[in-house]
Design a protein around this motif. Sequence first.
Motif, PDB file in Angstrom:
ATOM      1  N   ALA A 170      63.090 -63.328  25.310  1.00 10.93           N
ATOM      2  CA  ALA A 170      63.058 -61.906  24.944  1.00 10.93           C
ATOM      3  C   ALA A 170      61.629 -61.381  24.942  1.00 10.93           C
ATOM      4  O   ALA A 170      60.720 -62.040  24.456  1.00 10.93           O
ATOM      5  CB  ALA A 170      63.681 -61.701  23.577  1.00 10.93           C
ATOM      6  N   CYS A 171      61.476 -60.197  25.519  1.00  7.54           N
ATOM      7  CA  CYS A 171      60.211 -59.483  25.388  1.00  7.54           C
ATOM      8  C   CYS A 171      60.478 -58.258  24.531  1.00  7.54           C
ATOM      9  O   CYS A 171      61.455 -57.544  24.735  1.00  7.54           O
ATOM     10  CB  CYS A 171      59.689 -59.035  26.754  1.00  7.54           C
ATOM     11  N   TYR A 172      59.618 -58.053  23.577  1.00  5.53           N
ATOM     12  CA  TYR A 172      59.833 -56.928  22.674  1.00  5.53           C
ATOM     13  C   TYR A 172      58.894 -55.795  23.033  1.00  5.53           C
ATOM     14  O   TYR A 172      57.718 -56.018  23.295  1.00  5.53           O
ATOM     15  CB  TYR A 172      59.586 -57.359  21.226  1.00  5.53           C
ATOM     16  N   GLY A 173      59.403 -54.600  23.018  1.00  2.84           N
ATOM     17  CA  GLY A 173      58.579 -53.439  23.335  1.00  2.84           C
ATOM     18  C   GLY A 173      58.204 -52.636  22.103  1.00  2.84           C
ATOM     19  O   GLY A 173      57.897 -51.460  22.194  1.00  2.84           O
ATOM     20  N   LEU A 174      58.269 -53.271  20.957  1.00  3.11           N
ATOM     21  CA  LEU A 174      58.047 -52.555  19.716  1.00  3.11           C
ATOM     22  C   LEU A 174      57.016 -53.288  18.877  1.00  3.11           C
ATOM     23  O   LEU A 174      56.783 -54.475  19.057  1.00  3.11           O
ATOM     24  CB  LEU A 174      59.358 -52.474  18.931  1.00  3.11           C
ATOM     25  N   VAL A 175      56.446 -52.574  17.936  1.00  7.88           N
ATOM     26  CA  VAL A 175      55.347 -53.168  17.192  1.00  7.88           C
ATOM     27  C   VAL A 175      55.826 -54.160  16.136  1.00  7.88           C
ATOM     28  O   VAL A 175      55.154 -55.135  15.823  1.00  7.88           O
ATOM     29  CB  VAL A 175      54.465 -52.067  16.565  1.00  7.88           C
ATOM     30  N   GLU A 176      57.001 -53.935  15.615  1.00  4.42           N
ATOM     31  CA  GLU A 176      57.454 -54.748  14.486  1.00  4.42           C
ATOM     32  C   GLU A 176      57.556 -56.241  14.821  1.00  4.42           C
ATOM     33  O   GLU A 176      57.034 -57.075  14.082  1.00  4.42           O
ATOM     34  CB  GLU A 176      58.792 -54.191  13.985  1.00  4.42           C
ATOM     35  N   ALA A 183      57.827 -41.927  31.375  1.00  4.62           N
ATOM     36  CA  ALA A 183      57.986 -42.781  30.194  1.00  4.62           C
ATOM     37  C   ALA A 183      59.272 -43.563  30.336  1.00  4.62           C
ATOM     38  O   ALA A 183      60.186 -43.455  29.530  1.00  4.62           O
ATOM     39  CB  ALA A 183      57.995 -41.932  28.922  1.00  4.62           C
ATOM     40  N   VAL A 184      59.337 -44.346  31.418  1.00  6.70           N
ATOM     41  CA  VAL A 184      60.591 -45.023  31.718  1.00  6.70           C
ATOM     42  C   VAL A 184      60.586 -46.474  31.248  1.00  6.70           C
ATOM     43  O   VAL A 184      61.541 -47.199  31.494  1.00  6.70           O
ATOM     44  CB  VAL A 184      60.911 -44.980  33.224  1.00  6.70           C
ATOM     45  N   GLY A 185      59.528 -46.879  30.572  1.00  7.47           N
ATOM     46  CA  GLY A 185      59.548 -48.241  30.053  1.00  7.47           C
ATOM     47  C   GLY A 185      58.191 -48.905  30.225  1.00  7.47           C
ATOM     48  O   GLY A 185      57.251 -48.307  30.769  1.00  7.47           O
ATOM     49  N   VAL A 186      58.100 -50.130  29.709  1.00 10.10           N
ATOM     50  CA  VAL A 186      56.845 -50.868  29.808  1.00 10.10           C
ATOM     51  C   VAL A 186      57.123 -52.252  30.373  1.00 10.10           C
ATOM     52  O   VAL A 186      58.252 -52.737  30.343  1.00 10.10           O
ATOM     53  CB  VAL A 186      56.155 -50.999  28.430  1.00 10.10           C
ATOM     54  N   ILE A 207      59.987 -37.842  32.003  1.00 10.81           N
ATOM     55  CA  ILE A 207      61.025 -38.676  32.603  1.00 10.81           C
ATOM     56  C   ILE A 207      61.259 -39.860  31.672  1.00 10.81           C
ATOM     57  O   ILE A 207      60.331 -40.615  31.378  1.00 10.81           O
ATOM     58  CB  ILE A 207      60.605 -39.170  34.005  1.00 10.81           C
ATOM     59  N   GLY A 208      62.477 -39.983  31.206  1.00 15.91           N
ATOM     60  CA  GLY A 208      62.803 -41.137  30.359  1.00 15.91           C
ATOM     61  C   GLY A 208      63.209 -40.721  28.965  1.00 15.91           C
ATOM     62  O   GLY A 208      62.433 -40.141  28.212  1.00 15.91           O
ATOM     63  N   GLY A 209      64.446 -41.015  28.647  1.00 16.36           N
ATOM     64  CA  GLY A 209      64.974 -40.647  27.335  1.00 16.36           C
ATOM     65  C   GLY A 209      64.998 -41.815  26.378  1.00 16.36           C
ATOM     66  O   GLY A 209      65.912 -41.931  25.562  1.00 16.36           O
ATOM     67  N   GLY A 210      64.004 -42.669  26.492  1.00 16.95           N
ATOM     68  CA  GLY A 210      63.869 -43.741  25.515  1.00 16.95           C
ATOM     69  C   GLY A 210      62.871 -43.327  24.449  1.00 16.95           C
ATOM     70  O   GLY A 210      62.483 -42.152  24.335  1.00 16.95           O
ATOM     71  N   LEU A 211      62.493 -44.332  23.676  1.00 15.70           N
ATOM     72  CA  LEU A 211      61.589 -44.085  22.570  1.00 15.70           C
ATOM     73  C   LEU A 211      60.347 -43.301  22.979  1.00 15.70           C
ATOM     74  O   LEU A 211      60.022 -42.251  22.412  1.00 15.70           O
ATOM     75  CB  LEU A 211      61.182 -45.456  22.026  1.00 15.70           C
ATOM     76  N   LEU A 212      59.660 -43.803  24.009  1.00 19.24           N
ATOM     77  CA  LEU A 212      58.396 -43.187  24.404  1.00 19.24           C
ATOM     78  C   LEU A 212      58.598 -41.780  24.920  1.00 19.24           C
ATOM     79  O   LEU A 212      57.867 -40.859  24.573  1.00 19.24           O
ATOM     80  CB  LEU A 212      57.729 -44.021  25.497  1.00 19.24           C
ATOM     81  N   GLY A 213      59.612 -41.639  25.744  1.00 19.23           N
ATOM     82  CA  GLY A 213      59.862 -40.332  26.346  1.00 19.23           C
ATOM     83  C   GLY A 213      60.182 -39.291  25.288  1.00 19.23           C
ATOM     84  O   GLY A 213      59.715 -38.145  25.336  1.00 19.23           O
ATOM     85  N   LEU A 214      60.978 -39.692  24.307  1.00 21.63           N
ATOM     86  CA  LEU A 214      61.331 -38.770  23.243  1.00 21.63           C
ATOM     87  C   LEU A 214      60.089 -38.353  22.469  1.00 21.63           C
ATOM     88  O   LEU A 214      59.899 -37.178  22.141  1.00 21.63           O
ATOM     89  CB  LEU A 214      62.329 -39.431  22.286  1.00 21.63           C
ATOM     90  N   GLU A 215      59.262 -39.336  22.198  1.00 23.03           N
ATOM     91  CA  GLU A 215      58.067 -39.014  21.429  1.00 23.03           C
ATOM     92  C   GLU A 215      57.139 -38.105  22.227  1.00 23.03           C
ATOM     93  O   GLU A 215      56.562 -37.161  21.688  1.00 23.03           O
ATOM     94  CB  GLU A 215      57.348 -40.301  21.016  1.00 23.03           C
ATOM     95  N   ALA A 216      57.021 -38.388  23.508  1.00 26.34           N
ATOM     96  CA  ALA A 216      56.165 -37.551  24.355  1.00 26.34           C
ATOM     97  C   ALA A 216      56.717 -36.128  24.415  1.00 26.34           C
ATOM     98  O   ALA A 216      55.985 -35.142  24.248  1.00 26.34           O
ATOM     99  CB  ALA A 216      56.076 -38.149  25.757  1.00 26.34           C
ATOM    100  N   ALA A 217      58.028 -36.031  24.626  1.00 25.05           N
ATOM    101  CA  ALA A 217      58.635 -34.709  24.749  1.00 25.05           C
ATOM    102  C   ALA A 217      58.505 -33.935  23.436  1.00 25.05           C
ATOM    103  O   ALA A 217      58.185 -32.740  23.420  1.00 25.05           O
ATOM    104  CB  ALA A 217      60.107 -34.847  25.131  1.00 25.05           C
TER     105      ALA A 217
END
Lengths: 410, 946
Positions: free
Chosen positions: A283-289, A237-240, A150-160
Motif C-alpha cells: 500500500a502507498c498512502y497519499g495522506l499525511v496521517e 489534481a488527478v492524483g500523486v 481537473i479531479g474530484g479527489g481530495l486535492l482537487g476539492l481543496e484547490a477548487a
Amino acid sequence: MSEPLVVVGNGMVAARLVEEISTRALGRYSILVVGEEPRPAYNRVLLSSLLADEIADADLELKPAAWWRAKGVSTLFGRAVTAINREAKTVALSDGRVLPYGKLVLATGSRPIRLPKPGMDLPGVITFRDVADVDAMRAAARRGCRAVVIGGGLLGLEAAYGLAKASVPVTLIHLMDRLMERQLDAPAAALLADAMRRNGVEVVLQADTARVIGTERAEGVELTDGRVLPADLVVCAVGVRPNADLARAAGLDVGRGVQVNDGLIASDPAIHAIGECAEHRGACYGLVEPGYEMAAALARRLSGDAWAVYGGSVLSTNLKVSGVPVFSAGDFSGGEGTQDLVFTDAAAGVYRRVVLKGSAVVGAVLVGDATDALWYRDLIRSGESVASMRHSLVFGRAFCAEAAPLLEAA
Amino acid sequence: MTATRTTCPYCGVGCGVVATPDGQGGAAIAGDPEHPANFGRLCSKGSALGETLGLETRLLHPMMRDAGGALRRASWDAALDRVAEGFATAIRRHGPDSVAFYLSGQLLTEDYYVANKLMKGFIGSGNVDTNSRLCMASSVAGHKRAFGSDTVPGCYDDLDEADLLVLVGSNAAWCHPVLWQRMQKSRERGARMVVIDPRGTATGEGADTHLAIRHGTDAVLFAGLLVHLADARAAALPFIADHTSGFALALAAARALAPNLAEVAAKTGLAAADLRAFFSEWASTERVVTLYSQGVNQAVAGTDKVNAIINCHLATGRIGRPGMGPFSLTGQPNAMGGREVGGLANQLAAHMGFSPSEVDRVGRFWGAPMMATREGRKAVDLFDAIERGAIKALWVMGTNPTVSLPRADAARAAMAKLDLLVVSENVLSTDSSAAAHVLLPAAAWGEKDGTVTNSERRISRQRPFLPMPGEVRPDWQALAGVAARLGWGEAFAFDGPAAIFREHAALSAFENAGARDFDIGGLATLSDAAYEAFEPTQWPVRRPAHPPLEGEGRREAAGWGEGRAGRDPAVSSSMPGVTPPRRSLAVDPPPQGEGGAAPSVAEPRGTARLFADGRFFTPDRRARFVAIAAAQPPRVTPEHPLVLNTGRVRDQWHTMMRTGLSPRLGGHRPEPTLEVHPDDADRFGLSDGGLCRVSSVHGAATLRVAVSMAQTPGTVFAPIHWNDETAADARVGALVHAVVDPFSGQPDAKATACAVAPVASTLSGFVLSRRRITLPRRMFWAWSAIVGGYVARLAGNGAAAEILAALEAALPGCEIARYIDAEHDVGRAALIVDGRLEAVVYTAPAGQEPGWAGLLDLWAKPKLERRDRLAVLSGAAGPAGSDDGPLVCACFGVSENRVRAAVAGGCRDPASLGAALKAGTNCGSCIPELKRLVAAADRPMALAGE
C-alpha cells in the motif's frame, strides 16, 4: 561521536520523524535533513486554506528555524539528493557535496500526476502540491482568471474550494459519477457536491478531459464529449505518484513506492522509507496521517526499540474544506457480511455511515460533522465489539456514553 | 379577562364550569362552586377542557363537494342554497319522508328545537332522530310506559339523602365522576353501595358490594326483587292500590321469570347468598336510589330492564321523595334537552306524541303547514332506510354515525348512497364527513349560546366565552337559513337563542294545564337579559295561571311504606340546594307601577322531584307496572363464541373529537384495547399487550389485548372511542349488531357475538406528530395527545419505510433526518420544519419497543441545535420502560410509577397519596386505581404475578 542520520526530504513526515527522535533519543544521532524546497517543512494540508486566504503564509510553518537549531539538526534546503552510494554509505547532493550516513531515511513524498493529454504542458496548467502552486493560483486570481480544476479527489476539492474563496470562477470536473469515489459512498458524495456548489464551485461529473486547448497559454479544457470549458488556469489534481526515483536508481526494491517491511526497512538494512514515497504491504498512502504513524514507529525503532513496527494504517481521509468536514475510514464498500448503520440529515448537510462486520466497526463515512472521526478510526483499529451500543454508534461517542447503560438495562 | 359561567359539554351530570379566557384563544377552566350539579367539582375530562379549545382541527368555513368529488370552500349562501335545493328536490320527488335529520345530544336545546320544528312542522316528516337513541332511548320508553311521560322523578340531592345506592350497568366512577364523588360522600356518612355489572369496574371496586351479574339478566334480578318484595311483605300496598295499576300482572310475570332465589341465581350467575343479602337490604332500606346507565339501556330488552327497576320502586312507593327513586344517568350534556324539544323520531315536541290532538295542537302553535302525523324513523331504522335508498337527503349535526352506530361499516356504505349528505360539524375531518356533499362549520363549546338539560332535569346555560372563529355559525342559524330558502322564513325569524327558548317554553305550556310533565311556561317570558343571567333550574317551571297539580313539586309526601314514615317533609325541603345562590332576577322583574298584573313566574326556582303525590301523567294518573317477559340471552355461535361488550374509558368521551386533543387525557388509556379474561386469553392464544383481531358478522377491529380478571369468562370488552382518524382499525361500532330494543329502538351495544384471534406482530415503535395523520392501516396504531402534538405506538406487520412514506406524504416540505439499520430492522426518522420537529418515527423489531419519554424535551424545542438533530434519532431517549408508566391521575398528571414510589415511601391510602402527590384530590375518579396500587404493594407476590 553520534551516528550520522540523513533524512532525504523536508516535508511534514520528515519533520515529524525528527521531532519524535529528538524527544526520544536526543543526541543519539547526528541528524541532517536535506530538502528540495527552499524552506523548512510546512503544513501542506493547509495549502487550500492559504489559497482561500483563511490563513496567512506564516501559519503554514510547522517548526521555527530556531527549533531545528535547538535540536541540533543540520538542514540543507533547496538542494536535492541526486544519488545514493549504498556501498560507501554516502549520498550525493545536487550541489556536488557527498555526505556519509549511518542510517538513511527516505521521506521524499510524492509528485502530482499530470494527465497524459495534449496541452498539459502549456503555461497556465499547474498542479497543486506546494507553496509555489498556491502562489501561481493566487496570482491568477489577481488577474481575474477563470479556472478549471481537473479531479474530484481530495486535492482537487481543496484547490477548487480555495480558488472559489479567492473569488475565482471555478469549475471542478471529475471523471467519475461522484466526488471522492474512493473515500465516499454516493449519498455522502452528493452532500459534498451540494456543499461545493454552495461554496461557489461548479461541479461537473463524468467529465473526461480530452485536452487542454490554447496556443501560447492554456485557454480551456475540452472534454471527450466535445464540451469546452474556458479557463485561464487549469489545475490538474488527478492524483500523486510516490517519489521513488532515487531509491530505484540506487537499486533498492521499488514497486509503486520504496518497498519497506514492518520495521520500515527498505531492501538495504541501513535505509528506511516513510511517508508517501514508501510502499508498505503493497500500500502507498497519499495522506499525511499514515506518514506520521510511520514516522512515530521508525523513531521508536531508531531510538533503540528494536521491536517497534508499523502495522499499516487504517485509511482515513479527513478533508476540511471550510464548513464541510468530510471523513472516511476503513472499508465502507459495503461488501458481503457487512452491515450498514446510516444516518442522513440532508438539510443539515450531515451524513454518517458506520459499517459493521460482525460486532466490529470496519468502516465509517462522515460528512458535515466529523467531530467523532478519530473515535471511529480508533474503533476500526481496535476491532472491539460495539454490539452494546449499536443503535447509538452512528450518533457519536457522547451518545454512546449516554445511551449504552440504558440499553443494557433493557 | 372576565369569567363566564357555563356548563360542561360532556356527560349528563351537567356540571357548572367557570371559563376565563386567556385572550389567546384558550381559557382557564374551573368548576362553578355555585352550580348545584357539581358545587365546584370537575372530573378529569371537564378539568382538561382548556386543552381542547385550539382551532387546528376545526372546520372554519362551509365546504361543498365539486363535480370532481373534491371538497372546496364555499360561501354560506351557496352552501345553504345547495342544502335547501337538495332537500326540496328530494321532497318534491319522493315525499317528505325521503329526508331526515340525524342530531346529537350535544346540540343545545335551541338548535334542537329549530331542527325539530323545521322537520316535523314544515317539511312534514317525523324523521328527526339523534344519537341519544344510542344512549337513553330505553329510559325514555321505560319512563313513558311507567309514568305516562318521560320524567326523571328525582334529583341529585337524593344521592345525598339515600341510605342505599344501587348502580346497575353504570361505571359512574369513570363516566359520571362528579356524581360518583357525591355518592362516595354518602358512603362516608354510612350509605351502602351495590354495583350490578357483569364487568369488574372502578365503580364496582369502590362499592360495598359488586354483583357480577351474567350479561343481560338484570331484568331477572329485579323481577326476583319484585317477587321478594311481595313475599317479604315489603311492598307498599296502599300506594300500589291508590296510585298504580298492573301490579298483579307484573308480579305474575316476575314470578314466571324469577320464581325463587335458586332460579334467579341460576339465571344471573350470582350466588344465592349474595342475592338474598341484596334483596333483603333493598327491601329494608326505605331510602334507596337505583341508578342505571348504558348497561341497562343499551340492550335488546333495555326498556324491560328499566321497567323492572321502576316496578320495584313503584311497589314500595319509593319514588319522588328524598333519597329514593329510579334514576337514569344520561351520557350526553343535552340528551335531556333533546328529549324535551322532541328530538327523537317517536316524539313530536315538548313531550307530546303523535296523537291527532297533539299533532293539531303543535300545528296550531307553530302555524305549521305540513305537520308530521306519525313517528319517524329511529336511528338504526333510519340508516337501514338510507341503505335501501328510501332516504335521499340527510343532515347530520354534531355526531359521527359511521363510528357510533351499530354496523358502522354498513352505515358508512349507506351514507355514500345519499343524493345529499349535509354534515354540520366543529371539526374539518370526521369519518362521517368523508361522503358529505356539504360541510357546515358549527359553533363549538365555548362559542355556542343556549341551554342544556342534565340528568336531573336541570336547565343550565351554555354561555359563549370565545368569539366564533372564521365563518362558524350556530346550528340554529344554519337551519333557519335553510327554512327561509324553503319559504318559511317568518316561522324561523329568530333573533337569537333567547327567542327560540321563549317559543320552546311557550309551546311546553301551550294547552298544558298540568297534563304534561314538561312545562316551562314560567320561562316563556324571559327577557334576553334574564335569559343571559338564567340560573340552573329544574323543570317543570309552570306559569301561575296553571296551578300545579296538587302536591307536585311543592310538597313532599311522607313514606308510603307500611308504617315506615319518611323523614319530616318539612325538614327535607323539596328543593334542597336548588335555590339559586344569589340572583333572584333570573326572570323578568315584575314591571313597577302597573298594578302587578304583568306576567310573573310562579316557580322560577323549578321543581326538584315529581310523583311524590302519587299522581302520574297517564290518562288515569296512575303509574303502570309493566309485566316483564324473559329476554333472550346473548346468542353466541361456534364461529363467534364470545360476547362483545362495549363502553367507555375514564378520560375519553365519545369519539374523542374533543378529549382526544388533551394531553392530560391521553395518558390513561392511550390505545384501544380488548379486555379479555385470562381463561379466554389462553383459549384463543392471546397474550397481554399483544394484538388481536376481534370480529363479528358485521365487521372487525384490531385491538391491543388487555388480559383482565375484571372480565367474566366468555365476554370481552372494547371501548367505543376510537375512529379512523385516531386509530388504524378500531371502530368498534363496526362490529356491533343492529339488534334493537322493540320499544325504544335503542341498539344493543353490549352483547354482540364475536370471535377473537391473535395477530402476530413483527414490528414495534412509535410516531410523534404535530397532527394526527393516517398511518398505514395494516399496522396497529392509535393517536393520543401529548403536549405539542400526538403520539401513536406502532405494532403489527410492516416496515419503517412504509410509515415514513406515509409521514412524508402527509407532511410535505419537511426536512428529513433518518437512521436506518436494515440488518436489525431498526428505522428512525425526524421530520423537521424551520428547525422544529414536525414528526418523529422510531421502529424496531417486536420485543424491542423503543420509548419516547426521552425525546419530549427535544419535541418541545422551538429550534433544534445541530446536536439535537442527532439526539432525536440517537435513542438516547432510552428504551420503553423509562416512561413513567400509565397515567393514573389525569387531573394532576400523576403516573403509575410515581404512585408506586409514593406507596413504597409509606403512603398507605388515597388520602396520604393525595397529600403527597395531589393524586385523586380533584375529580377523584382515580381513587379506585390508587387503592388498587396500595393493595398491590401489600401483596408483592400477587403483583409479581400480574
